[in-house]
Design an enzyme around this catalytic site. Structure first.
Site: not given
Ligand code: G3I
Length: 365
Positions: A154, A259
């Site tokens: 990205e 994705e």
């Molecule tokens: O690890 C923390 C945890 O400690 C905490 O308690 C919890 C509370 O919200 O959050 C956890 O982190 C989360 C993380 O995923 C791990 O589960 C974040 O809040 C959450 O924002 C994060 O989201 C991920 C996102 O990328 C971040 O930008 C999604 O799971 C994941 O599916 C998403 O994947 C991205 C690709 O990498 C790139 N392309 C877009 C795609 C969708 O956004």
């Protein structure tokens, strides 16, 4: 014909249908790999249903979060490989093509990477040294086991110019070439990808085509462009998907759908933006099936160029779209429902596959 097909497969599937033929990986054998992004519960076998679906249906895996910088390299000099090691071991046990996601991104990268201990932005040499250490350590650890890496994720804005991230402002425009070179040094046999979303939109696609051309001119070893395909029911059109894949094929790189999901909810944050808490209405279930069938028809038109199609999640329960752009909604973007059963969209996808047609020939049922 498509309408009849979709109505015909709208019946609820038996619970074990996720584990019996036809399967996604069987249906598209010889055309492209079919993958899924996994969370830790799935590759640690805690989510037994999710893990069983992955083993039955897919032949490639991508880690949804555990190899991102913040997870694997949370503090200076501290790497945490526990989850990454489990992810790779799961893939090896099950004979999967294992993808690494990702090495360079503006998201899920700790602030310390770009700052010194006083919070001042670091200079180019310091950031280059950190990038090289990170890539050498992570790619080196899984050398020969992770077969392909999303090296840069990205890096482009919607208008096709480079996104103003700390990577760009501190390192300058050649940071992408540098990251690819570091990755190639760390594992010369790994496939290396540039991965982005919405490249189907013309301005961003033009920027990506230019970017790939520049990398090629500089002799950078880029294998493929990843089209994320975080899609909607009405975007992108099959024509946009076709012309995007063609644009990269003309550059001589492969294309991977990295994705894939289809958001069925309204985009608004307004009240009423979570309309299907209990179930998705049949009309939308069928629209989703038709949508998936037309997307796969496009991917199949480009077999040979498109070598992998990866879904961003396994069941609807796992999808990031339940929490974005609004937290706590109930979305239905994938092929398997919250109960693990294949949805109408699953059957519609399988029916697009040449292998499925061949298997059906001569059958009585
Ligand atoms: O690890 C923390 C945890 O400690 C905490 O308690 C919890 C509370 O919200 O959050 C956890 O982190 C989360 C993380 O995923 C791990 O589960 C974040 O809040 C959450 O924002 C994060 O989201 C991920 C996102 O990328 C971040 O930008 C999604 O799971 C994941 O599916 C998403 O994947 C991205 C690709 O990498 C790139 N392309 C877009 C795609 C969708 O956004």
């Amino acid at each position: 014909m498509l309408g009849a097909l979709v109505i015909g497969c709208a019946q609820p599937q038996p619970p074990d249908a996720a584990f019996t033929a036809p399967t996604l990986r069987g249906a598209f054998e010889g055309a492209f790999l079919v993958g899924a992004a996994l969370n830790a519960a799935q590759f640690s076998d805690q989510d037994t249903l999710g893990a069983a679906i992955v083993k039955a249906q897919f032949n490639s895996i991508t880690p949804e979060n555990v190899l991102k910088w913040a997870a694997i390299h949370p503090r200076p000099g501290t790497y945490d490989f526990a989850a990454g090691d489990r992810y790779v071991a799961f893939g090896e046990r099950n004979g999967m093509f294992i993808v690494g996601h990702n090495l360079v991104w503006h998201n899920q990268t700790p602030r310390w990477v770009f700052e010194d201990s006083t919070g001042t932005p670091v200079n180019r040499d310091t950031l280059l040294a950190r990038l090289r250490d990170h890539i050498r350590t992570v790619v080196g650890r899984y050398r020969g086991r992770i077969k392909g890496w999303d090296v840069v994720n990205e890096a482009l804005d919607d208008d096709g110019t480079l996104r103003r991230t700390p990577w760009l402002t501190i390192l300058g425009e050649d940071y992408l070439a540098t990251a690819f070179r570091f990755a190639h040094e760390a594992d010369p046999d790994a496939e290396l990808y540039y991965n982005d979303y919405a490249l189907e939109n013309a301005p961003k696609r033009r920027g990506a085509v230019e970017l790939v051309r520049r990398l090629e001119d500089q002799g950078v070893p880029i294998t493929a462009v990843g089209l994320q395909n975080h899609d909607r029911l009405d975007w992108p059109s099959p024509a946009q998907e076709d012309s995007t894949i063609d644009a990269f094929a003309r550059l001589g790189v492969r294309v991977m759908i990295t994705e894939l999901d289809v958001d069925v909810l309204p985009p608004a944050r307004a009240p009423g933006a979570n309309p299907f808490v209990d179930r998705l209405p049949d009309s939308l279930q069928q629209a989703l099936a038709r949508r998936y069938a037309e997307l796969f028809a496009s991917y199949l038109r480009h077999r040979g160029t498109v070598t992998r199609v990866t879904f961003w999640g396994v069941t609807d329960r796992d999808s990031w779209l339940n929490n974005w752009p609004v937290r706590g909604r109930t979305n239905y973007p994938l092929l398997f429902g919250r109960d693990g059963r294949p949805k109408a969209a699953f059957a519609a996808v399988v029916r697009t596959a040449p292998a499925h047609e061949r298997r059906d020939e001569g059958r009585d049922d």
